[in-house]
Design an enzyme around this catalytic site. Structure first.
Site, PDB file in Angstrom:
ATOM      1  N   ASP A 135       0.786  -1.241   0.000  1.00 38.95           N
ATOM      2  CA  ASP A 135       0.000   0.000   0.000  1.00 38.95           C
ATOM      3  C   ASP A 135       0.822   1.298   0.000  1.00 38.95           C
ATOM      4  O   ASP A 135       1.793   1.414   0.753  1.00 38.95           O
ATOM      5  CB  ASP A 135      -0.872   0.077   1.260  1.00 38.95           C
ATOM      6  CG  ASP A 135      -1.536  -1.228   1.613  1.00 38.95           C
ATOM      7  OD1 ASP A 135      -1.424  -2.194   0.861  1.00 38.95           O
ATOM      8  OD2 ASP A 135      -2.168  -1.267   2.682  1.00 38.95           O
ATOM      9  N   SER A 167      -0.299   0.039   7.473  1.00 37.29           N
ATOM     10  CA  SER A 167      -0.635   1.223   6.678  1.00 37.29           C
ATOM     11  C   SER A 167      -1.171   2.384   7.499  1.00 37.29           C
ATOM     12  O   SER A 167      -1.716   2.201   8.587  1.00 37.29           O
ATOM     13  CB  SER A 167      -1.665   0.849   5.617  1.00 37.29           C
ATOM     14  OG  SER A 167      -0.999   0.196   4.576  1.00 37.29           O
ATOM     15  N   GLU A 180     -10.745  -2.767   4.533  1.00 36.28           N
ATOM     16  CA  GLU A 180      -9.390  -2.264   4.787  1.00 36.28           C
ATOM     17  C   GLU A 180      -9.246  -0.853   4.197  1.00 36.28           C
ATOM     18  O   GLU A 180     -10.020  -0.433   3.347  1.00 36.28           O
ATOM     19  CB  GLU A 180      -8.347  -3.185   4.124  1.00 36.28           C
ATOM     20  CG  GLU A 180      -8.262  -4.570   4.741  1.00 36.28           C
ATOM     21  CD  GLU A 180      -7.050  -5.360   4.251  1.00 36.28           C
ATOM     22  OE1 GLU A 180      -6.354  -5.935   5.094  1.00 36.28           O
ATOM     23  OE2 GLU A 180      -6.791  -5.401   3.026  1.00 36.28           O
TER      24      GLU A 180
HETATM   25  C1  FRU Z   1      -3.791  -3.820   2.712  1.00 35.97           C
HETATM   26  C2  FRU Z   1      -3.195  -4.214   4.045  1.00 35.97           C
HETATM   27  C3  FRU Z   1      -3.564  -3.218   5.126  1.00 35.97           C
HETATM   28  C4  FRU Z   1      -2.448  -3.379   6.114  1.00 35.97           C
HETATM   29  C5  FRU Z   1      -1.262  -3.593   5.208  1.00 35.97           C
HETATM   30  C6  FRU Z   1      -0.186  -4.499   5.777  1.00 35.97           C
HETATM   31  O1  FRU Z   1      -3.075  -4.321   1.636  1.00 35.97           O
HETATM   32  O2  FRU Z   1      -3.573  -5.510   4.418  1.00 35.97           O
HETATM   33  O3  FRU Z   1      -4.860  -3.415   5.670  1.00 35.97           O
HETATM   34  O4  FRU Z   1      -2.299  -2.260   6.937  1.00 35.97           O
HETATM   35  O5  FRU Z   1      -1.764  -4.162   4.022  1.00 35.97           O
HETATM   36  O6  FRU Z   1       0.921  -4.538   4.924  1.00 35.97           O
END
Ligand code: FRU
Length: 473
Positions: A19, A82, A209
């Site tokens: 992300d 993230s 998410e």
């Molecule tokens: C989305 C996610 C988020 C998390 C991050 C971990 O791709 O699963 O929800 O914070 O990636 O790398």
């Protein structure tokens, strides 16, 4: 070239990227952080999931600034997950989720995981101490351990934060859990109180998410990445989805979510984040990847290992409840020589990198049929009866098959091709399809051919230069 490195898309210098995080512009510098697992172990000798950092004076002049913080503390021992950035007069506030997995016999969904929301203050160069501002006990009691991805903004002097959450159903199963967004409010950005939760009237997936709340052209929107939504022929074709609701009502009022629309109808697009850059624009950057997908990336076999990239920054515009996305205009500054189609309608992109604009006169559905063929049938776009399909070959697709988008008549396409990615903008960005693909660039002079068949468009095309950032790695 064999390693499919790109010319104008941001990639990890090495290792894994997911992300985009903490996107902002502060004192004239853009900051683009991202979820990063470098090949080398972190300071405590373990492989880490943390943030990486690109920054620079423009969106196409960025340099890699390293890792701002590592998951080496009790509050984030298993990952600096993230989060987002809030620009203040005297610095940037970064908020992220500290992921902690407790030892013991846990499933890490209903027990054993801590999600700490952490604030780090920075001037863009120096990063302050980690301040924990929310812990599990602060979330509604029906939430599972999956609560994360703070997106923070300021409105009328108050701070607001949205978090993505998975709420436990009666029998602790994905089929009965549901996704929602938690909205917190604060006077100082440090002490937060739950203001409300936002969800659909009918269950829409088991987890949401990476929420993103923003106003655009007079309307409010909530972006989310729902997991567990059933696939349909023209919608929700990936394992996890990513899109936005139109939101009725203001932050301090009752709010309702309407008309979920997907950001992108390709194979590889997830966890985008938007930000205002102080030039009157709201930009979006997405992760070109897909967690838990049934397809893979050929770069996973490269030495040194690297995987995934970010989309180019996309400028957003809202009209009639729909958001249009177009590549930020800075990208045109990377255009090199104009490219001409040969008499057969074929264009050759040197180094596999190009910017192509095709336009057709408007006609009713059914009157146009065309194909655009990339390389050796590596990727084929077919338009017929108001539907655009993107089909990848077995070899270049690495398991990617077909994605379809019901576009109605197509009058313009803009295609950003960059070695191993295609970003396809349809009708001024009303729809976008993004995919990775892995053509066989044999030899020392790699090229990608683009062949137009059927109803002929007017075409303008340019080679694309390499961003300085990408020359270095
Ligand atoms: C989305 C996610 C988020 C998390 C991050 C971990 O791709 O699963 O929800 O914070 O990636 O790398």
């Amino acid at each position: 070239m064999k390693d499919w490195r790109m010319h104008y898309h941001l990639m990890p210098p090495d290792g894994w990227l997911n992300d985009p995080n903490g996107l902002c512009r502060y004192q004239g510098e853009y900051h683009i952080f991202f979820q990063y697992s470098p090949n080398a172990p972190g300071p405590d000798g373990r492989k880490a999931r943390t943030w990486g950092h690109y920054a620079g004076p423009s969106l196409t002049e960025l340099s890699f600034r390293g890792v701002p913080f590592w998951p080496v503390d009790p509050v984030d021992h298993d990952g600096c997950y993230s989060g987002s950035a809030l620009v203040e007069d005297d610095g940037i506030r970064l908020y992220y989720t500290g992921n902690v997995k407790l030892p013991g016999d846990h499933d890490y969904t209903y027990s054993g995981r801590q999600a700490n929301e952490i604030l780090v203050e920075t001037d863009g160069e120096h990063f302050g101490a980690k301040q924990t501002v929310l812990v599990n006990a602060d979330y509604p009691s029906d939430c599972t351990c999956h609560v994360r991805d703070p997106k923070v903004w300021k409105e009328n002097g108050k701070y607001y934060m949205v978090l993505g959450a998975r709420v436990a159903g009666p029998d602790h199963k994905a089929e009965t859990d549901h996704g929602e967004v938690l909205l917190y409010v604060s006077e100082d950005g440090k002490a937060w109180k739950l203001a409300k939760t936002l969800q659909m009237d009918e269950r829409f997936g088991y987890m949401w998410e990476c929420p993103d709340y923003f106003s655009l052209d007079g309307e409010n929107f909530l972006g989310i990445c729902p997991q567990g939504v059933a696939s349909e022929e023209f919608r929700f074709q990936n394992i996890y989805e990513s899109g936005y609701f139109r939101v009725d009502g203001g932050t301090e009022e009752n709010q309702h979510l309407h008309d979920f629309q997907e950001w992108d109808n390709g194979f590889d697009f997830y966890a985008p984040q938007t930000f205002e850059d102080g030039t009157g624009r709201r930009l979006l950057i997405g992760w070109v990847g897909m967690p838990d997908a049934p397809y893979r990336n050929a770069t996973a076999d490269c030495d040194p290992y690297w995987e995934n990239c970010l989309t180019v920054p996309r400028a957003l515009r809202a009209e009639g409840g729909r958001i249009y996305q177009t590549p930020a205009e800075e990208l045109t500054g990377l255009r090199g020589d104009p490219l001409q189609a040969d008499p057969e309608g074929q264009i050759t992109l040197p180094d596999g990198a190009g910017d192509i604009i095709a336009s057709w006169p408007e006609k009713p559905d059914g009157e146009k049929i065309w194909k655009i063929i990339f390389g050796n049938d590596d990727a084929v776009l077919t338009f017929s009866e108001g539907v655009l399909s993107l089909q990848l070959s077995e070899k270049a697709g690495c398991g990617r098959t077909i994605r379809k988008c019901r576009t109605g008549d197509i009058h313009t396409l803009r295609i950003l091709a960059d070695t191993s990615i295609l970003e396809i903008y349809i009708n001024d960005g009303a729809y976008v399809m993004t995919t990775r693909f892995y053509p066989d660039y044999a030899g020392t002079d790699p090229e990608l051919t683009v062949r137009f068949e059927g109803s002929r468009p007017a075409v303008s095309a340019w080679a694309m230069q390499t961003m300085q950032t990408n020359i270095l790695y």
